[in-house]
Each structure stands twice: as C-alpha cells, then as structure tokens.
Write a protein that holds these residues in place. Structure first.
Motif, PDB file in Angstrom:
ATOM      1  N   ILE A  82       0.859  -1.196   0.000  1.00  0.00           N
ATOM      2  CA  ILE A  82       0.000   0.000   0.000  1.00  0.00           C
ATOM      3  C   ILE A  82       0.896   1.247   0.000  1.00  0.00           C
ATOM      4  O   ILE A  82       0.868   2.029  -0.931  1.00  0.00           O
ATOM      5  CB  ILE A  82      -0.974   0.008   1.204  1.00  0.00           C
ATOM      6  N   GLU A  83       1.700   1.387   1.068  1.00  0.00           N
ATOM      7  CA  GLU A  83       2.639   2.517   1.100  1.00  0.00           C
ATOM      8  C   GLU A  83       3.680   2.304   2.187  1.00  0.00           C
ATOM      9  O   GLU A  83       3.434   1.579   3.151  1.00  0.00           O
ATOM     10  CB  GLU A  83       1.903   3.842   1.353  1.00  0.00           C
ATOM     11  N   ALA A  84       4.829   2.948   2.005  1.00  0.00           N
ATOM     12  CA  ALA A  84       5.825   2.979   3.076  1.00  0.00           C
ATOM     13  C   ALA A  84       5.375   4.053   4.050  1.00  0.00           C
ATOM     14  O   ALA A  84       5.007   5.152   3.639  1.00  0.00           O
ATOM     15  CB  ALA A  84       7.205   3.300   2.516  1.00  0.00           C
ATOM     16  N   VAL A  85       5.368   3.722   5.357  1.00  0.00           N
ATOM     17  CA  VAL A  85       4.869   4.706   6.328  1.00  0.00           C
ATOM     18  C   VAL A  85       5.965   5.237   7.234  1.00  0.00           C
ATOM     19  O   VAL A  85       5.750   6.197   7.968  1.00  0.00           O
ATOM     20  CB  VAL A  85       3.695   4.143   7.177  1.00  0.00           C
ATOM     21  N   SER A  86       7.128   4.620   7.216  1.00  0.00           N
ATOM     22  CA  SER A  86       8.292   5.143   7.934  1.00  0.00           C
ATOM     23  C   SER A  86       9.523   4.507   7.304  1.00  0.00           C
ATOM     24  O   SER A  86       9.408   3.706   6.379  1.00  0.00           O
ATOM     25  CB  SER A  86       8.218   4.824   9.431  1.00  0.00           C
ATOM     26  N   ASP A  87      10.694   4.831   7.846  1.00  0.00           N
ATOM     27  CA  ASP A  87      11.944   4.274   7.327  1.00  0.00           C
ATOM     28  C   ASP A  87      11.935   2.749   7.271  1.00  0.00           C
ATOM     29  O   ASP A  87      12.493   2.144   6.361  1.00  0.00           O
ATOM     30  CB  ASP A  87      13.109   4.698   8.249  1.00  0.00           C
ATOM     31  N   ARG A  88      11.334   2.146   8.303  1.00  0.00           N
ATOM     32  CA  ARG A  88      11.384   0.684   8.424  1.00  0.00           C
ATOM     33  C   ARG A  88      10.026   0.018   8.298  1.00  0.00           C
ATOM     34  O   ARG A  88       9.925  -1.188   8.489  1.00  0.00           O
ATOM     35  CB  ARG A  88      11.947   0.294   9.798  1.00  0.00           C
ATOM     36  N   GLU A  89       8.969   0.787   8.037  1.00  0.00           N
ATOM     37  CA  GLU A  89       7.625   0.217   8.065  1.00  0.00           C
ATOM     38  C   GLU A  89       6.879   0.426   6.752  1.00  0.00           C
ATOM     39  O   GLU A  89       6.920   1.500   6.162  1.00  0.00           O
ATOM     40  CB  GLU A  89       6.819   0.853   9.202  1.00  0.00           C
ATOM     41  N   MET A  90       6.172  -0.637   6.370  1.00  0.00           N
ATOM     42  CA  MET A  90       5.401  -0.639   5.130  1.00  0.00           C
ATOM     43  C   MET A  90       3.978  -1.122   5.451  1.00  0.00           C
ATOM     44  O   MET A  90       3.815  -2.113   6.159  1.00  0.00           O
ATOM     45  CB  MET A  90       6.085  -1.626   4.174  1.00  0.00           C
ATOM     46  N   LEU A  91       2.992  -0.388   4.953  1.00  0.00           N
ATOM     47  CA  LEU A  91       1.592  -0.799   5.121  1.00  0.00           C
ATOM     48  C   LEU A  91       1.226  -1.711   3.958  1.00  0.00           C
ATOM     49  O   LEU A  91       1.502  -1.388   2.803  1.00  0.00           O
ATOM     50  CB  LEU A  91       0.701   0.448   5.125  1.00  0.00           C
ATOM     51  N   VAL A  92       0.640  -2.873   4.281  1.00  0.00           N
ATOM     52  CA  VAL A  92       0.301  -3.847   3.230  1.00  0.00           C
ATOM     53  C   VAL A  92      -1.114  -4.362   3.414  1.00  0.00           C
ATOM     54  O   VAL A  92      -1.693  -4.243   4.493  1.00  0.00           O
ATOM     55  CB  VAL A  92       1.289  -5.049   3.228  1.00  0.00           C
ATOM     56  N   LYS A  93      -1.652  -4.963   2.345  1.00  0.00           N
ATOM     57  CA  LYS A  93      -2.967  -5.608   2.444  1.00  0.00           C
ATOM     58  C   LYS A  93      -2.831  -6.910   3.209  1.00  0.00           C
ATOM     59  O   LYS A  93      -1.860  -7.650   3.010  1.00  0.00           O
ATOM     60  CB  LYS A  93      -3.508  -5.903   1.051  1.00  0.00           C
ATOM     61  N   ARG A  94      -3.798  -7.206   4.077  1.00  0.00           N
ATOM     62  CA  ARG A  94      -3.789  -8.481   4.800  1.00  0.00           C
ATOM     63  C   ARG A  94      -4.204  -9.577   3.826  1.00  0.00           C
ATOM     64  O   ARG A  94      -5.215  -9.460   3.137  1.00  0.00           O
ATOM     65  CB  ARG A  94      -4.785  -8.407   5.954  1.00  0.00           C
TER      66      ARG A  94
END
Ligand code: 5GP
Length: 235
Positions: free
Chosen positions: A71-83
């Motif tokens: 979905i999108e990168a939300v921080s340096d180390r975190e990515m939002l994804v579809k479950r």
C-alpha cells in the motif's frame, strides 16, 4: 492508521495488526539469518534499505500491472500492506546457475539457463523448506492448479520486469524468491519483500555479488552491497 498487536515475528521482519482489519504493518529488521537459522547476525541499516528497495520494486511492478500487497511505506522501516491469506510456499525463479542449484545440477556458478526455472519450496522451518512440485502442493491443498498457474504467470512477468529494470542499472538478476497470498476476493497477490535478502544481484561487468550471499559466505562488505543496490535503483 494505528499500530496494533504483534501478529507474527519473522527472522527479518515483524508484522503488526493495524486499526484497519484488512491492513497490516510490516517492520523491517536488521537481523539476518542463513542456513535455516543456524547463522545469525545483524546487517546495520538493512531494515531501512530493504524497506526502500522493496518499496521501489513494488511501485515499479504496480506501474506495469502487477498486483501486490504493497500500500505505502509509512516510515523508514515500516510498510503498510494488504492483509492476505498467505500461501505456504516460496517460489524461486532462476536465470543463472547459483546457490543450491550448483550442487543439484553439478554445473558451474554463473552458467546461464536457456529458460528461467521455477521451483517451489514448502515454507516449514522444522522441515528446512523442502522442495515441492505441483503434486505435493495439490496433495497438501496448499494451492489449486488455477492458483499455481497464476503464481507462475505473475512470477515470470516479475522476472522479466525486474531483469529489465536491473539491467539498466548494470545489475544481473541471478535468482530470487517470491511469496504470494490470497486477497479477500480470492485474487492472487505478490507479497513479502523484494530485496537483497531474497534476490541474487550481480554487477553485470564484474560479477561482484551485491546481495545476502556476502553475509551467507562471510565475503565482507555486506552493508555496502545493500547500499549499492539501493543507490543504483534510486539515485
Ligand atoms: P538457493 O536455493 O540457491 O539457496 O536460493 C535461490 C534464491 O531464492 C536466492 O536468491 C535466495 O536468496 C532465495 N531464497 C531461497 N530460500 C530463501 C529463504 O528461505 N529466505 C530468503 N530470504 N530467500 C530465499
């Protein structure tokens, strides 16, 4: 989006629930393992670099019509994804002989293959990810024939797209591992990550290894190799 409970702790990533039941947060760690977990180490900054490299590839693939969990990168180390409902398989695509194929075929590392090879490994730490074929997969009800056809079709497209992007950056895509899952509507989506952790990248001219093999085989310059791939792709 609010970060929720830890859902799954992997070797290189942690997955958290979010306030949206259909979305998860993937946290990229610096931890690295090899030899089915026998070797463990830290690659400084790997989580940040792999999040950026994966984000780059997922965006490029989306632009070329490949559906992924990204979905999108939300921080340096975190990515939002579809479950997704994850399929317990690793799909390995090979263009050039390397790694475990050297022993299995008795061929020299670096030998080109006349067509890409697709292999399946069953995701099982206890069993050491044994190699499966379509019959094992059907017998264990891991995926249907239609799903396997979709997985192979997408994997070959991803291979073609990645090879062309990388070639322009003077990098050869030797082999890589993909994972897939089912969306709510049953669609097969590319999941996991695309980074030097799960791909073999060689400099096209020098054949220098620019991936996790530097960690696996104590070649030194591990962080520098990951940074080099990130730089070539994004600078
Ligand atoms: P091999 O079978 O030669 O060890 O691996 C083939 C390709 O798939 C390599 O690019 C390797 O990085 C990737 N691969 C295979 N198994 C795994 C795994 O369990 N984890 C990760 N991250 N990559 C894997």
């Amino acid at each position: 989006m609010t970060k929720g409970n830890l859902l799954y702790e992997g070797k290189a990533k942690s997955v958290f629930e979010t306030s949206n039941p259909d979305e998860l947060l993937v946290y990229f760690k610096d931890d690295a393992t090899a030899g089915n977990g026998e070797k463990h180490g830290i690659i400084q900054g790997k989580g940040v670099m792999n999040n950026k490299i994966s984000t780059f590839f997922f965006k490029q693939l989306k632009d070329r019509g490949i559906a992924t969990h990204f979905i999108e990168a939300v921080s340096d180390r975190e990515m939002l994804v579809k479950r997704l409902d994850m399929i317990k398989l690793e799909i390995v695509i090979r263009n050039i002989v390397a790694g475990s194929l050297v022993k299995r075929l008795g061929m020299a590392e670096g030998t080109p293959l006349s067509v890409p090879i697709i292999e399946y490994d069953y995701k099982s730490d206890e069993l050491g990810d044994p190699m499966f074929n379509r019959w094992h997969i059907m017998a264990l009800n891991l995926a249907t024939i239609n799903e396997m056809n979709a997985i192979e079709h997408i994997s070959l497209s991803v291979n073609t797209i990645m090879r062309s992007i990388l070639k322009a950056k003077n990098v050869d895509l030797i082999d890589f591992k993909l994972e897939f899952g089912r969306a709510k509507n049953g669609e097969i989506l590319l999941a996991d990550e695309i980074s030097p952790d799960n791909c073999r990248f060689w400099d096209s001219e020098t054949q220098e290894k620019l991936d996790k093999d530097r960690f696996r085989h104590d070649l030194g310059g591990v962080e520098e190799a990951y940074q080099e791939i990130l730089n070539r792709l994004t600078l």
